[in-house]
Design an enzyme around this catalytic site. Structure first.
Site, PDB file in Angstrom:
ATOM      1  N   SER A  31      -5.798  -0.964  -1.313  1.00 35.19           N
ATOM      2  CA  SER A  31      -7.166  -0.888  -1.016  1.00 35.19           C
ATOM      3  C   SER A  31      -8.116  -1.500  -2.402  1.00 35.19           C
ATOM      4  CB  SER A  31      -7.387   0.663  -0.839  1.00 35.19           C
ATOM      5  OG  SER A  31      -8.751   0.733  -0.286  1.00 35.19           O
ATOM      6  N   ASP A  55      -6.935  -2.328  10.915  1.00 37.31           N
ATOM      7  CA  ASP A  55      -7.315  -1.520   9.732  1.00 37.31           C
ATOM      8  C   ASP A  55      -8.837  -1.411   9.899  1.00 37.31           C
ATOM      9  OD1 ASP A  55      -8.252  -0.719   7.297  1.00 37.31           O
ATOM     10  OD2 ASP A  55      -6.873  -1.874   6.087  1.00 37.31           O
ATOM     11  N   HIS A  83      -5.358   1.961   7.179  1.00 38.80           N
ATOM     12  CA  HIS A  83      -5.552   1.394   5.827  1.00 38.80           C
ATOM     13  C   HIS A  83      -4.205   1.618   4.866  1.00 38.80           C
ATOM     14  CE1 HIS A  83      -8.297  -0.365   3.018  1.00 38.80           C
ATOM     15  NE2 HIS A  83      -8.081   0.680   2.429  1.00 38.80           N
TER      16      HIS A  83
END
Lengths: 392, 247
Positions: free
Chosen positions: B75, B197, B225
């Site tokens: 991320s 996602d 995610h």
């Protein structure tokens, strides 16, 4: 007897029930939740994921916090999220999920219960608002306090010499310890040349604290400097200071001070002649070259500025090489040393002085600064110390 | 070196570390302000932008005297890795970016997936959950009764997430724009994305691939995610393959 069926309880429970596949796809949802959302069953089951029912912000929260926790822990409880109803309305809810596992321990599906949290959330928002207001007020107070402390620090600095001049063949040092960063203290000291290798010094304490005390402190300090030039006899200097401060005392603000004032004569091989007088001030300490410590009577004189026409007595000593004279304010001896209101005392100070003697001015002041720091919150009043050594 | 993103801590890597550690040295850490990091290390100014976190990554490399690392960032940590690798490329053998996004907010023709208002909504969401933060997370019963230390880890770590620090990290994350930094990446780069996602949609993954020269994009059949949690085997396999390639 009241009959209730499990099916009916599931469908019409006073909370939303929801089962999803591991990828979040909704497999089953109860009537209560569909009613809240305004969706038909067919619009949801097999078509939407749980996170599709959330507001965008809630969705990010779900993906970054909720889903990882659920995956790692197998359950997550009481998380505040907002659902987005079909007509766009936001529904504040509390969400709890648990992973249902098969006999082999593998996760099969996720069961989620959704509670209506409109009232609770409104209450929490009030709490949050109140907390933010409290935090803002605290920040403002903190900033005000910092501004005040800066002001106090500046004012205090202006009342004390930045750096003491060092007479020939002498070591001198001073230390000032404020009891509070929020208030200007009334302690003052100075050392200054009078020509012909004669030096004047004083150290005193105006009663009270704050701006009014600081004004009198400044007055005392400059009066002492001026009075010394006018007539350097120590008794006369204090007498003149008394006259000036008494004028002030007659005004609304009844301030007086204690002070020790001295003149150091020119350096000789024997040391320097010390003429000293005091007004209501604690006695000076003498640390001798031989390693002893004693009080020299500089006290006894009256408080300065309270009565008109006062007389002061002068004492004369010889400050020998390696002798150190220490003057201080009573913040030092009056420091609280226990919870029972016990004070440090002159006896303890004398003992301490004996333990460090012989010591140069620099070393003695460093030790005393350590002592003062050790008092911590026990130091009720500001404390100033100044030490003078004739170097051998 | 495995770097976690916003919202969790190094526990995120729990499911793939065993597989990677078989024949690699694995360096794990919590960003300052997350997990069990030292609260005394926190500096709201330093961590208000991703560059502060990137500087920490370089510090870890220096402190541990690591040879060039394969940096795996999840991320937002993928952009932290990009910044660190651009600053001191010699310390990096390769970058593996898991569900990266160089910019979360739509801008002109660029689609990050979110608007500024969405991000504000997230910050509100964070706030409303901090009210009961520790109370919510502390009594959580772990699904691992035979490994109670996991429960202790998680409970402690989540309890320690300081709301003020998390809020700063959230802002640094979701208001960042690192699109211009992608072109400067000079080390072999793998991009791992999920097929579904909500935070880093497929278009964003493609954007990253197009803007990092020579990078490769792998789409995992995974939802959410965090493929290292939802599809740990596939994630570990893709990483291992990449590690072989850049060896």
């Amino acid at each position: 007897m009241l009959e209730d069926s499990a099916d009916d309880l599931y469908e019409n429970a006073p909370c939303g029930n929801l089962s999803t596949l591991l990828d979040g796809t909704i497999a089953r949802i109860n009537r209560t939740l569909l009613g809240w959302l305004g969706y038909g069953r067919d619009e949801v089951v097999g078509r939407l994921r749980f996170s599709d029912l959330l507001t965008v912000g809630g969705k990010i929260y779900y993906e970054t916090h909720y889903a990882p926790l659920l995956s790692l822990q197998g359950e997550v409880g009481g998380v505040a999220l907002d659902l987005r109803a079909k007509d766009g309305r936001k529904l504040p809810v509390l969400v709890t999920s648990a992973v249902k596992t098969g006999d082999d321990g593998r996760p099969l599906l996720i069961r989620t219960t959704v509670y209506d949290a409109r009232d609770r959330r409104a209450y929490e928002e009030e709490l949050l608002r109140a907390r933010r207001a409290a935090e803002a007020a605290e920040r403002a107070a903190h900033e005000d306090r910092q501004r005040l402390q800066k002001l106090v620090e500046g004012l205090q600095r202006s009342l004390l010499p930045q750096q003491l001049p060092v007479p020939p063949a002498m070591d001198v040092a001073a230390h000032y310890q404020a009891a509070s960063a929020d208030e200007v203290g009334g302690d003052f000291y100075d050392l200054f040349p009078l020509g012909g290798d004669r030096w004047g010094f004083f150290l005193g304490d105006v009663c009270g604290k704050g701006v009014e005390a600081a004004a009198v402190t400044a007055l005392a300090r400059y009066t002492l400097r001026a009075a010394t030039v006018y007539d350097p006899d120590p008794a006369q200097v204090l007498s003149n200071l008394n006259t000036v401060l008494y004028q002030e005392y007659l005004s609304d603000d009844h301030r007086f001070c204690t002070v020790v004032f001295g003149i150091l004569g020119p350096a000789t091989t024997e040391g320097r002649c010390l003429t000293v007088t005091g007004g209501g001030h604690p006695p000076a300490l003498l640390l001798t070259a031989a390693g002893t410590a004693e009080y020299v009577p500089t006290s006894g004189g009256p408080l300065v500025g309270m009565l008109p026409g006062l007389q002061f007595t002068t004492h004369t000593y010889l400050l020998r090489p390696a002798d150190t004279l220490i003057v201080y304010t009573d913040g030092l001896t009056d420091a609280r040393i226990d919870d029972a209101n016990g004070r440090y005392s002159h006896e303890a100070l004398l003992e301490f002085a004996a333990s460090i003697a012989p010591a140069s001015a620099t070393a003695a002041v460093a030790s005393l600064a350590g002592l003062l720091a050790g008092f911590g919150a026990g130091l009720d009043d500001d404390a100033a110390v100044m030490a003078l050594t004739v170097t051998p | 070196m495995l770097a976690h993103g916003f919202g969790c801590d190094q526990n995120m890597w729990r499911r793939i570390v065993p597989s990677l550690a078989v024949d690699h040295r694995v360096v794990l850490f919590d960003h300052v302000g997350s997990g069990r990091s030292d609260p005394a290390a926190w500096d709201a100014d330093r961590y208000a932008s991703l560059s502060g976190y990137a500087e920490d990554v370089l510090e870890i490399c220096r402190e541990l005297a690591l040879p060039p690392v394969t940096f795996v960032g999840h991320s937002v940590a993928s952009m932290i890795g990009v910044l660190a690798a651009n600053r001191e490329p010699d310390r990096f053998a390769a970058l593996a970016l898991i569900t990266p996004s160089p910019c979360y907010i739509d801008d002109g023709t660029y689609r990050g997936g979110f608007s500024r208002a969405d991000i504000d909504e997230l910050l509100e969401s964070l706030d409303s959950n901090y009210l009961g933060w520790s109370a919510t997370m502390a009594p959580v019963i772990m699904g691992n009764p035979d490994r109670p230390e996991l429960g202790e880890d998680l409970t402690n770590s989540f309890c320690r997430t300081d709301p003020a620090m998390a809020s700063v990290f959230a802002r640094a994350t979701f208001l960042s724009d690192n699109r211009a930094d992608l072109a400067a990446v000079s080390v072999p780069t793998l991009i791992l994305q999920c097929s579904h996602d909500a935070i880093a949609p497929p278009e964003v993954g493609s954007y990253v691939r197009q803007h990092i020269r020579g990078s490769r994009l792998v789409t995992l059949a995974a939802t959410g995610h965090c493929p290292q949690l939802s599809a740990p085997e596939a994630t570990a396999a893709a990483l291992r393959e990449f590690l072989e390639e850049v060896r």
